[in-house]
Design a protein around this motif. Structure first.
Motif, PDB file in Angstrom:
ATOM      1  N   ASN A  67      -5.776  -2.428   5.755  1.00 57.04           N
ATOM      2  CA  ASN A  67      -5.260  -1.766   6.955  1.00 57.04           C
ATOM      3  C   ASN A  67      -6.073  -0.545   7.369  1.00 57.04           C
ATOM      4  OD1 ASN A  67      -2.824  -3.487   7.303  1.00 57.04           O
ATOM      5  ND2 ASN A  67      -2.425  -2.715   5.255  1.00 57.04           N
ATOM      6  N   HIS A  68      -6.208   0.417   6.453  1.00 62.64           N
ATOM      7  CA  HIS A  68      -6.962   1.634   6.779  1.00 62.64           C
ATOM      8  C   HIS A  68      -8.007   1.922   5.708  1.00 62.64           C
ATOM      9  CE1 HIS A  68      -2.795   2.033   8.443  1.00 62.64           C
ATOM     10  NE2 HIS A  68      -3.525   2.073   9.538  1.00 62.64           N
ATOM     11  N   GLN A  69      -8.350   0.905   4.944  1.00 66.74           N
ATOM     12  CA  GLN A  69      -9.453   0.925   3.984  1.00 66.74           C
ATOM     13  C   GLN A  69      -9.288   1.942   2.848  1.00 66.74           C
ATOM     14  OE1 GLN A  69     -10.201   0.527   7.541  1.00 66.74           O
ATOM     15  NE2 GLN A  69      -9.910  -1.573   6.854  1.00 66.74           N
ATOM     16  N   ALA A  70      -8.082   2.255   2.473  1.00 65.23           N
ATOM     17  CA  ALA A  70      -7.898   3.081   1.272  1.00 65.23           C
ATOM     18  C   ALA A  70      -8.533   2.355   0.085  1.00 65.23           C
ATOM     19  CB  ALA A  70      -6.405   3.312   1.007  1.00 65.23           C
ATOM     20  N   ARG A  92       2.512  -1.391   3.929  1.00 62.85           N
ATOM     21  CA  ARG A  92       2.015  -2.707   4.380  1.00 62.85           C
ATOM     22  C   ARG A  92       1.282  -3.402   3.227  1.00 62.85           C
ATOM     23  NH1 ARG A  92      -1.035  -1.583  10.050  1.00 62.85           N
ATOM     24  NH2 ARG A  92      -0.362   0.565  10.084  1.00 62.85           N
ATOM     25  N   PRO A  94      -6.227   7.470   3.264  1.00 59.50           N
ATOM     26  CA  PRO A  94      -5.077   8.239   3.727  1.00 59.50           C
ATOM     27  C   PRO A  94      -3.986   8.466   2.688  1.00 59.50           C
ATOM     28  CG  PRO A  94      -5.042   6.032   4.650  1.00 59.50           C
ATOM     29  CD  PRO A  94      -6.353   6.177   3.939  1.00 59.50           C
ATOM     30  N   CYS A 143       0.838  -1.202   0.000  1.00 58.40           N
ATOM     31  CA  CYS A 143       0.000   0.000   0.000  1.00 58.40           C
ATOM     32  C   CYS A 143       0.878   1.259   0.000  1.00 58.40           C
ATOM     33  CB  CYS A 143      -0.896   0.000   1.231  1.00 58.40           C
ATOM     34  SG  CYS A 143      -2.005   1.419   1.286  1.00 58.40           S
ATOM     35  N   HIS A 185       0.223   3.942   1.264  1.00 62.86           N
ATOM     36  CA  HIS A 185       0.075   4.683   2.512  1.00 62.86           C
ATOM     37  C   HIS A 185       1.292   4.469   3.400  1.00 62.86           C
ATOM     38  CE1 HIS A 185      -2.020   5.151   6.646  1.00 62.86           C
ATOM     39  NE2 HIS A 185      -1.460   6.274   6.293  1.00 62.86           N
ATOM     40  N   ASP A 186       1.564   3.204   3.740  1.00 62.63           N
ATOM     41  CA  ASP A 186       2.755   2.975   4.568  1.00 62.63           C
ATOM     42  C   ASP A 186       3.509   1.691   4.232  1.00 62.63           C
ATOM     43  OD1 ASP A 186       1.331   0.957   5.716  1.00 62.63           O
ATOM     44  OD2 ASP A 186       1.241   1.837   7.720  1.00 62.63           O
ATOM     45  N   CYS A 228      -7.543  -1.543   0.644  1.00 60.54           N
ATOM     46  CA  CYS A 228      -6.476  -1.955   1.545  1.00 60.54           C
ATOM     47  C   CYS A 228      -7.094  -2.404   2.870  1.00 60.54           C
ATOM     48  CB  CYS A 228      -5.510  -0.790   1.783  1.00 60.54           C
ATOM     49  SG  CYS A 228      -4.178  -1.224   2.930  1.00 60.54           S
TER      50      CYS A 228
HETATM   51  S1  FES Z   1      -1.647   0.813   4.876  1.00 63.45           S
HETATM   52 FE1  FES Z   1      -3.132   0.865   3.276  1.00 63.45          FE
HETATM   53  S2  FES Z   1      -4.494   2.422   3.890  1.00 63.45           S
HETATM   54 FE2  FES Z   1      -2.989   2.413   5.433  1.00 63.45          FE
END
Ligand code: FES
Length: 118
Positions: free
Chosen positions: A74-77, A53, A90, A48, A50-51, A72
């Protein structure tokens, strides 16, 4: 040196399906996600923007409920299934790292390199 990352049978990837394969020769254990949307096959590094992961651990859960976007875990992007660009979340505006795909003779071939969008 071959640029081919993976070869899978076309029949293994249904419309709105997703497969996960290993990315060869990478110390980080990265995987590759192969998707089919509106008939076209695309491939993405399972990381991802975002970070960094993994987007998913099980490709059965890669698509969001409406099956229009990739999500995603993790944080639903939410990512555009054609371009890989994050539309909501994010990392909005950032893109998944795509790979080149070719489907021919009932085989899907994923190769290193930057795909043409769409
Ligand atoms: S790691 Fe994918 S939205 Fe945060």
């Amino acid at each position: 040196m071959s640029n081919v990352i993976a070869i899978v049978k076309s029949e293994e990837l249904v419309e709105l399906g997703a497969l996960m394969v290993d990315l060869p020769q990478n110390a980080d254990g990265l995987k590759v996600l192969i998707t089919r949307f509106e008939g076209k096959v695309r491939a993405w590094i399972n990381s991802c923007p975002h970070d960094g992961r993994p987007l998913c651990r099980d490709p059965a859960f890669l698509w969001e409920k409406r099956k229009k976007l990739l999500q995603c875990m993790n944080h639903q992007a939410l990512f555009n299934a054609k371009t890989g660009i994050c539309e909501e979340g994010p990392c909005k505006g950032k893109s998944l790292y795509g790979l080149i795909t070719k489907e021919k003779n009932n085989q899907i071939i994923v190769s290193k390199g930057e795909p043409k969008n769409g």
